[in-house]
Design an enzyme around this catalytic site. Structure first.
Site, PDB file in Angstrom:
ATOM      1  N   GLU A   1       0.685  -1.159  -0.087  1.00 32.30           N
ATOM      2  CA  GLU A   1      -0.015   0.094   0.000  1.00 32.30           C
ATOM      3  C   GLU A   1       0.838   0.988   0.065  1.00 32.30           C
ATOM      4  O   GLU A   1       0.632   2.287  -0.694  1.00 32.30           O
ATOM      5  CB  GLU A   1      -1.085  -0.097   1.039  1.00 32.30           C
ATOM      6  CG  GLU A   1      -1.949  -0.953   1.072  1.00 32.30           C
ATOM      7  CD  GLU A   1      -2.895  -1.211   2.379  1.00 32.30           C
ATOM      8  OE1 GLU A   1      -2.460  -1.884   3.369  1.00 32.30           O
ATOM      9  OE2 GLU A   1      -4.231  -1.001   2.373  1.00 32.30           O
TER      10      GLU A   1
ATOM     11  N   GLU B   1      -4.588  -9.564   3.409  1.00 38.10           N
ATOM     12  CA  GLU B   1      -5.418  -9.251   4.702  1.00 38.10           C
ATOM     13  C   GLU B   1      -6.567 -10.056   5.134  1.00 38.10           C
ATOM     14  O   GLU B   1      -6.691 -10.245   6.472  1.00 38.10           O
ATOM     15  CB  GLU B   1      -5.940  -7.655   4.620  1.00 38.10           C
ATOM     16  CG  GLU B   1      -4.784  -6.605   5.039  1.00 38.10           C
ATOM     17  CD  GLU B   1      -3.955  -6.269   3.681  1.00 38.10           C
ATOM     18  OE1 GLU B   1      -4.333  -6.858   2.708  1.00 38.10           O
ATOM     19  OE2 GLU B   1      -3.136  -5.299   3.807  1.00 38.10           O
TER      20      GLU B   1
END
Ligand SMILES: NC(=O)c1ccc[n+]([C@@H]2O[C@H](COP(=O)([O-])OP(=O)(O)OC[C@H]3O[C@@H](n4cnc5c(N)ncnc54)[C@H](O)[C@@H]3O)[C@@H](O)[C@H]2O)c1
Length: 706
Positions: free
Chosen positions: A105, A125
């Site tokens: 990210e 995730e």
């Protein structure tokens, strides 16, 4: 800048280098260093472009998972990433290694991304029950579309650099040195007069974000993650990227991310994640004890288990000898290994060269003397204590001093096996699960005399072998199979009471077990369990119905998948389970003979009768000191027995439903079926009386190992 972040200027290019070993997690110190670096770059009028690089073995591997339990960090990430993205000069990230989650990210907040060929990227995730919470659900769809972003999030698997370039979140693949390649890319941007290209200013391509796309992804989420919510929440967040302005989308993502962290699913999955790391810590071993690494191994027995175990060593690059009694047995075993590898090659998961390398590490020998230099022996011959003792006596004579002498026994007393040698401190159990080259669990079993060095060596071997090792003490069935006993018993008993195998298995599978227990028996061979029960009849309670569904099927020649009929029926070459009235009739006839009364079972009863004995036995195992800690039991069952990780393993689950519920359940069935199988574990009774959970108990006086 700081100890972990440095900044230098090379002819108008600001070069940020992060060095936060071992894997460059985006820790608090890294974030602070990056903030300072970005501020310093802003001060420099002569800076034309910036590059973000990492030292060591990988670009940022991910967020710092130790921060999960603390206060939320999303706002801080958001602010830092905005500072990077808002720099007035182009910012290029240079990626290598494995950039996952928060590690990936951060690169999305840069304006351009280049990577080396071997780099891998992912947003995994949901495997921890959470969603990307550092802008991933808002930035990634702007770069590659909503559909591809959700593929990435839902698959939770990394993609390589070539695929990432195709998808569109990597701009260029760099050959050769990444630092100079990234700087050269930045210079080229400057030369071409290109400025920042902010992800936040782009829009999600509408064709990738249609109602059909989201409906399909929701279906996929339900299929891949039944009983779970994180994947569905991730879809909601990505959908928001298509309708909310960027800044609002980030806030929405943050809210959702925090919601997911509070779910039982996330707590359970994160519990198992940490539990797996915790298994390496063994109280009572000297802290400075270093295991001598195993550089060569020898396996005694070239059968199902011996062959699989040998493959584990070859896969780890460790030379391994296999010893068996005859050339025929050796040839048979070696052929199975070669065939297994060939299948993997055919499926495209191994190159023919690597297969050859692995095969070259495995050699068959008939004389122990030809494997005498091995650092470790693992015995995997027939399950017979006299035979095993004979083999250990031979190992005692042949093996060099200090070699680890391990047995793969599932049921035998390892203390007794160790009486066959003059060096019992070197003897240990290494209980692999079938197929040994695939199953990730390794139960390491210490005897009363096993030395710390031997324990360390066996447990540390888990890493190269790519296993999760859990240390147990000797008892019948160790941790996993001992807990299996009641689970297996009740499932068979319910079949005798007239429940169909399909119903029992599907209730268990719907709840989350990887495979229903009766289907597992069919896969493993029903006669395997029956033989164990015959050989150990004196260990079981005097219950005439005990294991009788299995006995009846085996006596009728139904062994499971291997001969096409067991609890179910199978077609040749196909593992699909078909209901088989014949199996049901055989079990019903046995029930009639035994006088087992028929009974209707609610879903709830099926689950409780399978799970409660299992949880109850876990508490006994804890109290007996067979397992070091409750979370080790959770690892055994999630890694080795298909217990759903998102329920945290049996001990975590016991605390989830509450020990009082478990105790009341045990009492309810004791009332119905008598005390023989339904006596609550003393620790369970004690903890309920004290109004404590297993976690409370462990944090207090707890296990005898503390
Ligand atoms: N099969 C499983 O699922 C499983 C799982 C965990 C543990 N185990 C344990 O692993 C061990 C082996 O089981 P398996 O299923 O691989 O058995 P197997 O019958 O497939 O193989 C046993 C091998 O040992 C060889 N052997 C017999 N006597 C020998 C001797 N004196 N010297 C050298 N080799 C000899 C045989 O020739 C044969 O190749 C047993 O202790 C079993 O309880 C089995």
């Amino acid at each position: 800048m700081t100890q972990v972040v440095s900044l230098r200027f090379e002819d108008g290019i600001a070069v940020i280098v992060v060095d936060n070993p071992p894997v460059n997690t985006v820790s608090a110190a890294v974030r602070e260093g990056l903030r300072r670096a970005v501020a310093a770059i802003r001060e420099r009028r002569d800076a034309r472009a910036a590059v973000l690089l990492c030292a060591g073995t990988t670009f940022f591997s991910g967020a710092d998972i130790n921060e999960f339990s603390g206060p939320p960090k999303e706002a801080e990430f958001r602010a830092l990433f905005a500072e990077i993205e808002n720099l007035p000069i182009p910012v290029v990230a240079g990626l290598f290694g494995t950039a996952m989650g928060g590690g990936l990210e951060i690169s999305l907040a840069c304006h351009y991304r280049v990577a080396v060929q071997g780099a891998r990227f992912g947003l995994p995730e949901v495997t921890l029950g959470i969603i990307p919470g550092a802008g991933g659900t808002q930035r990634m769809p702007r770069l590659i579309g909503a559909d591809a972003t959700l593929d990435l999030i839902l698959s939770a698997r990394p993609v390589d650099a070539a695929r990432a370039r195709e998808l569109g979140f990597i701009d260029q693949i760099v050959d050769g040195d990444l630092t100079s390649g990234t700087i050269a890319f930045a210079r080229q941007l400057v030369a071409q007069g290109k400025g920042p290209r902010r992800t936040s200013e782009q829009a999600v391509a509408p064709s990738t974000a249609t109602a059909e796309v989201f409906a399909r992804q929701r279906e996929q989420a339900a299929r891949l993650y039944p009983n779970r919510t994180a994947a569905l929440t991730a879809i909601k967040a990505v959908e928001a990227a298509t309708r909310l302005p960027f800044a609002e989308g980030l806030l929405y993502e943050e809210d959702l991310a925090n919601d997911t962290k509070a779910t039982l699913e996330a707590k359970a999955l994160i519990h198992v994640f940490f539990a797996e790391r915790e298994t390496r810590k063994i109280p009572g071993l000297p802290a400075d004890l270093k295991a001598t690494p195993v550089k060569s191994a020898a396996i005694v027995g070239a059968g199902t288990m011996g062959g699989g175990i040998a493959m584990c060593f070859a896969n780890a690059g460790i030379p391994v000898a296999i010893i068996d009694v005859s050339q025929e047995a050796l040839d048979r075993g070696l052929k199975v290994i070669a065939d297994n590898y060939a299948t993997t090659v055919k499926r495209g998961r191994l190159s023919p060269e690597d297969m050859q390398k692995r095969l070259a590490l495995i050699r068959g020998v008939l004389r122990y003397e030809d494997a005498a230099d091995a650092d470790l022996f693992i015995e995997a011959v027939f399950e017979n204590v006299e035979l095993k003792k004979k083999i250990f006596a031979t190992l005692d004579r042949v093996a060099k001093p200090g070699a680890v002498l391990a047995t793969n026994t599932s049921t035998l007393d390892i203390d007794e096996i160790a009486t066959a040698v003059k060096r019992p401190q070197d003897v240990i159990g290494m209980h692999f699960f079938s197929p040994a080259n695939v199953m990730p669990l390794l139960e390491v079993v210490r005897t009363a005399k096993t030395s710390p060095a031997t324990i360390r060596a066996a447990v540390d071997l888990a890493r190269p072998l790519k296993k999760t090792a859990v240390l147990a003490r000797v008892c019948y069935g160790f941790i996993g199979n001992r807990m299996m006993e009641g689970y297996a018993r009740e499932s068979g008993r319910m079949a005798l009471e007239g429940e169909t195998p399909r119903r029992i298995d599907s209730v268990l599978e719907k709840w989350g077990m990887a495979m229903g227990i009766l289907a597992v028996f069919d896969m493993a061979g029903i006669e395997v369990g029956v033989n164990v029960h015959k050989a150990n009849a004196d260990r079981y309670p005097p219950d005439p119905a005990y294991y009788q569904a299995d006995f009846a099927l085996v006596e009728a020649g139904r062994l499971g998948q291997k001969n096409g009929k067991g609890y179910y029926r199978y077609e040749k070459g196909d593992r699909t389970r078909y209901d088989d009235p014949e199996a049901i009739a055989i079990i019903a006839e046995r029930a009639r003979k035994l006088g087992v009364p028929a009974r209707q079972h609610s879903d709830e009863e099926i689950l409780e009768r399978c799970l409660y004995p299992l949880l109850n036995e876990g508490l006994r195992i804890l109290e007996d000191g067979i397992a070091i800690r409750a979370s080790d039991i959770d690892v055994v069952w999630t890694a080795g027995y298909g217990f759903p990780r998102y329920r945290g393993g049996p001990m975590f689950y016991a605390d989830t439903i509450g020990l009082k519920t478990l105790l009341d359940g045990m009492k309810k069935y004791r009332e119905l079926f008598g005390p023989m199988h339904w006596e609550p574990a003393p620790l369970l009774v004690k903890l309920v009386a004290e109004n404590k959970s297993i976690a409370d108990w462990e944090n207090g006086d707890g296990s005898i190992f503390r």
